[in-house]
Scaffold this motif. Structure first.
Motif, short mmCIF file in Angstrom:
data_model
loop_
_atom_site.label_atom_id
_atom_site.label_comp_id
_atom_site.label_asym_id
_atom_site.label_seq_id
_atom_site.Cartn_x
_atom_site.Cartn_y
_atom_site.Cartn_z
N GLY A 55 -9.10 -17.42 -5.28
CA GLY A 55 -8.58 -18.85 -5.24
C GLY A 55 -9.11 -19.89 -5.79
O GLY A 55 -10.03 -19.58 -6.54
N LEU A 56 -8.75 -20.94 -5.69
CA LEU A 56 -9.31 -22.14 -6.22
C LEU A 56 -10.12 -22.99 -5.09
O LEU A 56 -9.61 -22.97 -4.08
N LYS A 57 -11.27 -23.38 -5.27
CA LYS A 57 -12.29 -23.65 -4.19
C LYS A 57 -11.53 -25.03 -3.44
O LYS A 57 -11.02 -25.74 -4.23
N GLY A 58 -11.45 -25.00 -2.11
CA GLY A 58 -10.79 -26.07 -1.59
C GLY A 58 -9.38 -25.99 -1.26
O GLY A 58 -8.71 -26.88 -0.79
N GLN A 59 -8.80 -24.77 -1.63
CA GLN A 59 -7.21 -24.56 -1.73
C GLN A 59 -6.79 -23.39 -1.06
O GLN A 59 -7.58 -22.42 -1.00
N PRO A 60 -5.64 -23.10 -0.66
CA PRO A 60 -5.38 -21.90 -0.05
C PRO A 60 -5.46 -20.71 -1.03
O PRO A 60 -5.38 -20.98 -2.27
N PRO A 61 -5.72 -19.64 -0.90
CA PRO A 61 -5.88 -18.39 -1.60
C PRO A 61 -4.40 -18.08 -2.50
O PRO A 61 -3.49 -18.21 -1.93
N ILE A 62 -4.90 -17.77 -3.74
CA ILE A 62 -3.78 -17.20 -4.58
C ILE A 62 -3.48 -15.76 -4.33
O ILE A 62 -2.46 -15.32 -4.10
N LEU A 63 -4.50 -15.04 -4.09
CA LEU A 63 -4.32 -13.55 -3.64
C LEU A 63 -5.50 -13.25 -2.52
O LEU A 63 -6.82 -13.50 -2.73
N ASP A 64 -5.07 -12.65 -1.50
CA ASP A 64 -6.12 -12.36 -0.36
C ASP A 64 -5.53 -11.06 0.21
O ASP A 64 -4.55 -10.92 0.87
N ALA A 65 -6.18 -9.83 -0.37
CA ALA A 65 -5.33 -8.59 0.21
C ALA A 65 -6.62 -7.66 0.00
O ALA A 65 -7.75 -7.61 -0.50
N ASP A 66 -6.16 -6.71 0.90
CA ASP A 66 -7.04 -5.46 1.28
C ASP A 66 -6.61 -4.31 0.22
O ASP A 66 -5.49 -4.24 -0.28
N PHE A 67 -7.65 -3.58 -0.33
CA PHE A 67 -7.41 -2.26 -1.35
C PHE A 67 -6.97 -1.29 -0.55
O PHE A 67 -7.38 -1.03 0.41
N THR A 68 -6.02 -0.52 -1.02
CA THR A 68 -5.59 0.78 -0.11
C THR A 68 -6.72 1.67 -0.14
O THR A 68 -6.62 2.75 0.42
N ASP A 69 -7.75 1.62 -1.13
CA ASP A 69 -8.82 2.67 -1.15
C ASP A 69 -10.15 1.64 -1.58
O ASP A 69 -9.94 0.58 -1.98
N GLN A 70 -11.37 2.47 -1.43
CA GLN A 70 -12.49 1.81 -1.53
C GLN A 70 -12.82 1.52 -3.13
O GLN A 70 -12.27 2.45 -3.99
#
Length: 88
Positions: A55-70
């Motif tokens: 994301g850009l600081k102070g803004q909503p995330p562009i991408l916020d996701a879990d990986f399917t594997d470690q």
């Protein structure tokens, strides 16, 4: 190798990808455009063993996701080229 385009934005009625990634059994590369002129210090990039946040600081995330594997977060890096091309 697998290449995937994530679709979550619309432009002219067509889906437009905010990022693309390629992966093999051992490596993954994600490429994303950020607003032109973005200095690296304004980016918020967090890579953990099970999660990716961009994301850009102070803004909503562009991408916020879990990986399917470690992933090995200690070997994960990111780079901003030309103040608009983010590569992880």
């Amino acid at each position: 190798m697998t290449e995937t385009v994530a679709e979550n934005t619309t432009q002219g009625g067509l889906k437009k990808a905010p990022y693309t990634w390629t992966q093999t059994l051992n490596d993954m590369t994600l490429e994303m455009k950020v607003p032109k002129g973005t200095p690296p210090k304004n980016l918020d990039v967090r890579i953990t063993a099970g999660h990716l946040f961009i994301g850009l600081k102070g803004q909503p995330p562009i991408l916020d996701a879990d990986f399917t594997d470690q992933v090995n977060s200690t070997e994960s890096t990111w780079e901003l080229e030309g103040r608009e091309n983010l590569t992880l």
